[in-house]
Write a protein that holds these residues in place. Structure first.
Motif, mmCIF file in Angstrom:
data_model
loop_
_atom_site.group_PDB
_atom_site.id
_atom_site.type_symbol
_atom_site.label_atom_id
_atom_site.label_comp_id
_atom_site.label_asym_id
_atom_site.label_seq_id
_atom_site.Cartn_x
_atom_site.Cartn_y
_atom_site.Cartn_z
ATOM 1 N N SER A 30 2.237 -28.967 -24.087
ATOM 2 C CA SER A 30 0.885 -29.670 -24.475
ATOM 3 C C SER A 30 0.452 -30.577 -23.702
ATOM 4 N N ARG A 32 -0.776 -32.715 -25.702
ATOM 5 C CA ARG A 32 -0.931 -33.385 -26.380
ATOM 6 C C ARG A 32 0.402 -34.064 -27.349
ATOM 7 N N TYR A 49 -3.796 -35.617 -30.784
ATOM 8 C CA TYR A 49 -4.991 -36.415 -30.019
ATOM 9 C C TYR A 49 -4.040 -35.543 -28.485
ATOM 10 N N GLN A 50 -5.380 -34.758 -27.703
ATOM 11 C CA GLN A 50 -5.559 -34.391 -27.213
ATOM 12 C C GLN A 50 -5.646 -35.021 -25.323
ATOM 13 N N GLN A 59 -7.814 -34.324 -32.397
ATOM 14 C CA GLN A 59 -7.880 -32.609 -33.165
ATOM 15 C C GLN A 59 -7.769 -32.609 -34.121
#
Length: 356
Positions: A30, A32, A49-50, A59
């Protein structure tokens, strides 16, 4: 140091935090990452967090009962991506990031703070069962299979012996279903290597200063190299392929940062490149170069290892406070996230790594 053709270190994102971060990990497969730490009221912080078009989206801003010191995804499957954490109260807790209010596993693992954690057998990295190892202030190193409530193995100080603070743990040598080792570093400079298949201590040494971090260049291969960082601005790289009966493993020592070297992380895409984070708020990018012959015949005609050399490729000071955690993205070469004690989390891009 000529850095014209060297990897360039470029800051991508800088985000201030309202808590003290202790560990940062990429969420596998991901864009993230999760940042773990402690709030001023001693509650634990789990923030996710992304990355999104050059910006950072929050997030999750989770709070848990006790400050979190360390975490790993290493024992989880790709599908679940469960986060195993060690906290200030000595609990090993496994969370589903979709619902942190209901931990999947929670056990009192140590009598006081868990300083370090590592996982193996998940994420298709390393053979064998998924396991978690924890090291605590109580001087104990414990091995956990989160399917059962009791530890699989406990390495504890002998009765009457003073307990030394265990600061760091790491898995390695997991190249088959039978083989696996645990490396542990202590505040008095001890480095211990425990063979889980033999159920015996394989190697012990003392590096003279408190050991802040140990890491194998790969968990899922036969032991190749192990990096050890310490107080007093030093790190060592051990060649783990050849063990001499009396002299042990060959090793090189290097000075860095003019301050404590807090962490070391090998690049997932190239095990001979690694980065260290220092107490001066800087991080250094190194390349390990193997000697012409990794093994020679020593005294008594017994083979012994030969240490290589390290080359400093580039360095950058980004803060006045120590860099306490660092993690490379397993999916995007050169992308890393790190956290500093100035209460920031930052993403950096390191270029030209494919040249090495």
């Amino acid at each position: 140091m000529d850095t014209t053709d060297a990897p360039q270190i470029i800051e991508h994102i800088n985000r201030g935090l309202n808590f003290t971060p202790y560990d940062t990990k990429w969420v596998p497969f991901s864009a993230r990452f999760v940042t773990l730490g402690i709030h001023p009221n001693a509650k634990g912080a789990i923030n996710v967090y992304q990355l999104n078009n050059g910006d950072l989206e929050t997030q999750l801003e989770g709070k848990v009962a006790s400050g979190i010191k360390c975490g790993t995804f290493g024992a989880s499957s790709f599908e679940d991506r469960h986060l195993a954490t060690g906290d200030h109260s000595g609990k090993l807790v496994v969370y589903d990031l979709e619902n942190i209010d209901k931990p999947i596993f929670s056990q009192q693992a140590h009598t006081s703070i868990i300083n370090a954690i590592d996982g193996c057998g998940g994420l298709e990295i390393g053979y064998g069962a998924p396991e978690v190892v924890t090291g605590g202030r109580d001087g104990c190193v414990r091995l956990w299979d989160t399917r059962v409530p009791e530890p699989v193995l406990a390495l504890e100080p002998d009765e009457g012996q003073a307990a030394r603070d265990c600061w760091t743990v790491a898995f390695g040598n997991a190249f088959s279903d039978e083989e696996r080792c645990i490396a542990a570093g202590y505040d008095n400079g001890d480095v211990k290597l425990f063979d889980l298949r033999m159920n015996a201590m394989r190697y012990e040494t003392n590096v003279g200063n408190g050991v802040t971090c140990v890491e194998f260049d790969r968990k899922d291969i036969e032991m190749n190299k192990m990096a050890v960082t310490t107080l007093e601005s030093k790190f060592r790289v051990f060649d783990m392929r050849t063990q001499h009966p009396t002299d042990g493993f060959a090793c090189l020592a290097e000075r860095a940062h003019k301050a404590t070297v807090w962490c070391v992380r090998h690049l997932p895409q190239n095990r001979d490149l690694f980065m260290t984070g220092g107490g001066n708020g800087g991080f250094n990018m190194y390349r390990y170069q193997y000697p012409r012959a990794r093994q020679i015949v020593g005294k008594d005609n017994v083979p012994m290892g030969v240490a290589g050399t390290v080359e400093l490729l580039n360095s950058k000071v980004i803060s006045t406070q120590p860099i306490v955690s660092l993690d490379w993205s397993p999916d995007k070469e050169g992308l890393c996230v790190l956290s500093c004690l100035d209460q920031t989390v930052r993403c950096f891009i390191v270029t030209k790594l494919s040249k090495y």
